[in-house]
Motif scaffolding. Structure first.
Motif, mmCIF file in Angstrom:
data_model
loop_
_atom_site.group_PDB
_atom_site.id
_atom_site.type_symbol
_atom_site.label_atom_id
_atom_site.label_comp_id
_atom_site.label_asym_id
_atom_site.label_seq_id
_atom_site.Cartn_x
_atom_site.Cartn_y
_atom_site.Cartn_z
ATOM 1 N N PRO A 134 37.764 43.860 44.307
ATOM 2 C CA PRO A 134 37.360 43.557 43.252
ATOM 3 C C PRO A 134 35.924 43.921 42.661
ATOM 4 O O PRO A 134 35.277 44.514 42.442
ATOM 5 C CB PRO A 134 38.187 42.175 42.861
ATOM 6 N N CYS A 191 37.136 47.515 33.721
ATOM 7 C CA CYS A 191 37.907 47.671 34.203
ATOM 8 C C CYS A 191 39.165 48.689 33.802
ATOM 9 O O CYS A 191 39.983 49.327 34.234
ATOM 10 C CB CYS A 191 38.310 46.021 33.779
ATOM 11 N N LYS A 219 41.034 41.338 39.999
ATOM 12 C CA LYS A 219 41.996 41.650 40.483
ATOM 13 C C LYS A 219 43.457 41.147 40.575
ATOM 14 O O LYS A 219 43.782 41.801 40.285
ATOM 15 C CB LYS A 219 42.142 40.543 41.661
#
Lengths: 208, 208, 208, 208
Positions: free
Chosen positions: C193, C173, C97
Motif C-alpha cells: 500500500p 486507488c 490494502k
DNA sequence: GATGAATGAGTTTTCATTCAT
DNA sequence: GATGAATGAAAACTCATTCAT
C-alpha cells in the motif's frame, strides 16, 4: 359411525367448496374472468392453490360450476314463482317480483349472469354458453306457456305470439335490472311489479 | 399534385386502419377481448405487428377506438331514425326498424356492443364504459322525450313514466335482437316493426 | 422440528437467491445491464424464468438488490479498515490494502461498481444511483475525517482540504484498480500500500 | 467548378453529419445508449431515419464514431497541453488546467467518456473499448514521460514509477471532475490547478 | 390429504433496420 | 438521394397448472 364420519367429511367438503365458489364469485364479479388469477381466488378463500385444484379441474371448470349452480337456483326460483298462483296475472306478478328480489340479493352474480345470458362474455368457454342458454330457453318457454294459457282463457288479448310476449316481458325486467345494477341509487327496478306489468297490460293507445 | 399525393396516402392510411379495425372486430366478436392476441389481429389483418402498433397505441386503445367509432355510428343512426318523422308513432316505428337493420348489418359488432352497454365485460377498462354508457343514456333520454310528447298530445296513454317506457321499448328490442344474434336462423327480430310495437301499443288486457 | 424444517427451507431459499444473484452478477458484469435478458439469467442460474420473478419483482429490482447488497459489504469493509488502527497513517494503509483485497476478490462486481459510482450507467434507474452515491459520499466523509484528525494532530501537513485529500486518495486507488481490472496481468494495483501512499506522503518536490 | 461544387456538397454533408452526431451525443449523454432510439436521434437531428443510416452503418457505428471523434479531440488537446511549456511543472499545470476546461466545455460528453474509459458501459460493443483504451494508454505514457523527465532533471523526487505517477495524477483529476459532473454547483474541480498539484507536490508528511 | 414452489408457454410491446417510392 | 412506412425478432413479465414434500 363410519357412515356418519364420512358424511361429516362430506359436509366439510361442501362447506369448503362453497367458500371457494363464494370467493371466486366475488372476484369474478368485481374484476372479470380474465383479470382474476387462481392465486387470488385461493388467497381470498384461504386455501392453498393446490386445494383449489382438488375441487375444480381448472379455472374454466371453476367458473362453469359457479355460473351453472347459481343459474340453476335462479331458474328454479323463477319457475317456482310462476307456479305459485292459479291466476295468470298473479303468476306474472310473482315472477316480476321474484326476479327483482333474486337480483337484489345477488348483485355480484347478476353482472356475470348478464355477461353469460347476454352472450357478452363471448366464449370464455364454448360449452358453458350452450348449457346455460338452453336452460334460459326452457325458462322462456315456461313463461310463454303462462301467456298462452292466459290467451286461451281470454284473460289476455293475443297481441303477439306467446313466446314473443315472454321475451318481451323478460327483456323489460332485464332492462330495468340492468339500469339498477349500474346505479343502485337510481333504483330503476320498481318495487311494485305492476309498474312493469302495466306497460304490458294497459297498452299505449286506446283500442278503437 | 403534392396535395393529391398526400390525400392518396391519407386515404391509403385510412384503408389500412379500417382493415385493422375490421380484423380486430371480427376476432374480438368471435373470441372476446382477452382471448385475442395482437399477433392474431395483425395476422388476420395481414400486417406486421409493429404496423398495428403504429396505428394504435396498444391493445386497449385499439379496442376502445373500435367500440367508440362504431357505437357513435349506432347512436347517430338511431337518433336520426327518431327525427325522420313528425308523428310519434311513426318515430317509434322508424326506430325499431332502424335498430333491426343496423344490427342485421353489424352482427359481429352487436356482441361487443351488448357486452359493453350491458356492462357485461366488467372492467376491461374503466374509461370506455363511462363514455359509451353516457352516450347510451343520452339516447334513452331522446327516446323518452318521444314518449313524453306523445303523451302530451294525448296520442299515448300515460301508463308509465316516459323514461321507463323508453327503457322498456329499447329493452324489448334488445331482447329480440339478442335472440336473433344467438341464432340468426330463428329470425327472432320481426321484419315488421309493428310486431314489437303492438306489444306496447295494444296492451294485454282490455281496459274496463 | 417444525422450526428446524422452516429454517431449512429458509436456508434453501437463501441459497437459491444467492445463485440467482451470482448468475446475474456474472452476466451483468460481462455484458452490461441492457445486454442481459432475464431469460439468460434464469438459464445461467438454472431456474425457470418464473422462479426468478418470484424472488425479484422485475429486472430492475434484481439489479438494484445486486448492487446494493454488494456495495454495502464494500462500504462496511472499507469503513472497518479505517477503524482498525489508532494511527492515522496506519488507517490509510489499512484502507488502501483492504480496497485492493476487496476488489481482487470481486473483480466482476467492480465493473458494475465503477459503472454505478462513476455515474457511468446513466439512468439505468433513477433511485439506485442516489442511494449508492449517498453511501459513497458518506464513506468519503469518513475518509476525510481521518485526514482531518491527522492534520489536527500535526501528523499531516494541511496541503489541501481534508475532503479533497479523501477524494484524491480514493481516486488514485480507483485509478490503479481500474487499470488492474482492465488487464489483471499488468498487476497495476501495488501489493504494498505504501507505493500508493508514498505518492501522497512524500510529495514530488522538496519543500524549500 | 465541378470540384468546387463537389466540395460544397462535401461540406454540406459534413455539416449534416455533425448535426446528427450532436443530436446523438446530447441524447446518449442524457439517457444512455440503450434508452435512446434511432427514431429519437433522427427526430432531434431533424433528418429522416433513413438518412441517418446513410451516414452511419448502424446504431453501434454511430456511437463508436461519436466516441472516437470526440475522444481524439480530447487526447490531442491534452497532449498539446503537455507540449505547451518547457518546464515540467508548467506542463503538468497546463495539463490539469486543460483537462478542467475541456471537461467544462463538454459536460455531456464526459459522462459517456467516463462510461467508456472506466469500462463502465461494458461492451456496448467490443471493438470500441480497445481503440479508445489504447489511445488512453498512449496518453498516460506521454504524461509518464513528463514525470520521467522531471525526475531525470531532479525537479521531482522519484517517489514512484513515472507511469504510476501519471496514473495517480490523471486519476485525481478524474475524481474531482467526476464530483463536479455529478453536482456542477459543488464546483469540485478547482479553478487553480495548483490545488490539485499541491497534493502531489508537497506531500502530506515532512521529510525527515 | 393439503400445500405452495417451480415451471415455461404465451402475451404485450419496442425498436433497429430495410427498401419501395 | 432522401424519406419514413413496414417489418418482425427479441425482451419483460404473467399465471394456469403440476407435483414433490
Amino acid at each position: 359411525m363410519e357412515n356418519k364420519n364420512l358424511s361429516r367429511r362430506q359436509k366439510e367438503k361442501q362447506r369448503q367448496r362453497q367458500e371457494m365458489l363464494a370467493a371466486a364469485l366475488s372476484l369474478f364479479s368485481e374484476k372479470g374472468y380474465h383479470n382474476v388469477s387462481m392465486q387470488e381466488i385461493s388467497e381470498k378463500a384461504e386455501f392453498a392453490i393446490g386445494t383449489l385444484y382438488k375441487f375444480f379441474k381448472n379455472k374454466e371448470d371453476l367458473y362453469k360450476v359457479l355460473i351453472l349452480e347459481r343459474a340453476e337456483v335462479f331458474h328454479v326460483s323463477l319457475s317456482a314463482a310462476l307456479e305459485n298462483a292459479d291466476d295468470e296475472i298473479e303468476k306474472l306478478r310473482n315472477y316480476v317480483k321474484a326476479k327483482g328480489e333474486l337480483f337484489r340479493e345477488n348483485v355480484s352474480f347478476i353482472r356475470i349472469y348478464f355477461a353469460e345470458t347476454r352472450g357478452a362474455s363471448f366464449n370464455i368457454m364454448a360449452g358453458l354458453d350452450n348449457e346455460i342458454r338452453k336452460r334460459y330457453g326452457q325458462f322462456l318457454n315456461t313463461l310463454a306457456s303462462v301467456f298462452e294459457n292466459g290467451i286461451k282463457q281470454k284473460k289476455f288479448k293475443k297481441i303477439a305470439k306467446p313466446y314473443y310476449l315472454a321475451v318481451a316481458l323478460d327483456s323489460i325486467c332485464n332492462g330495468f335490472l340492468f339500469l339498477w345494477v349500474e346505479d343502485p341509487e337510481f333504483n330503476a327496478y320498481p318495487e311494485d311489479p305492476d309498474t312493469i306489468l302495466n306497460i304490458f297490460f294497459k297498452g299505449l293507445i286506446d283500442p278503437i
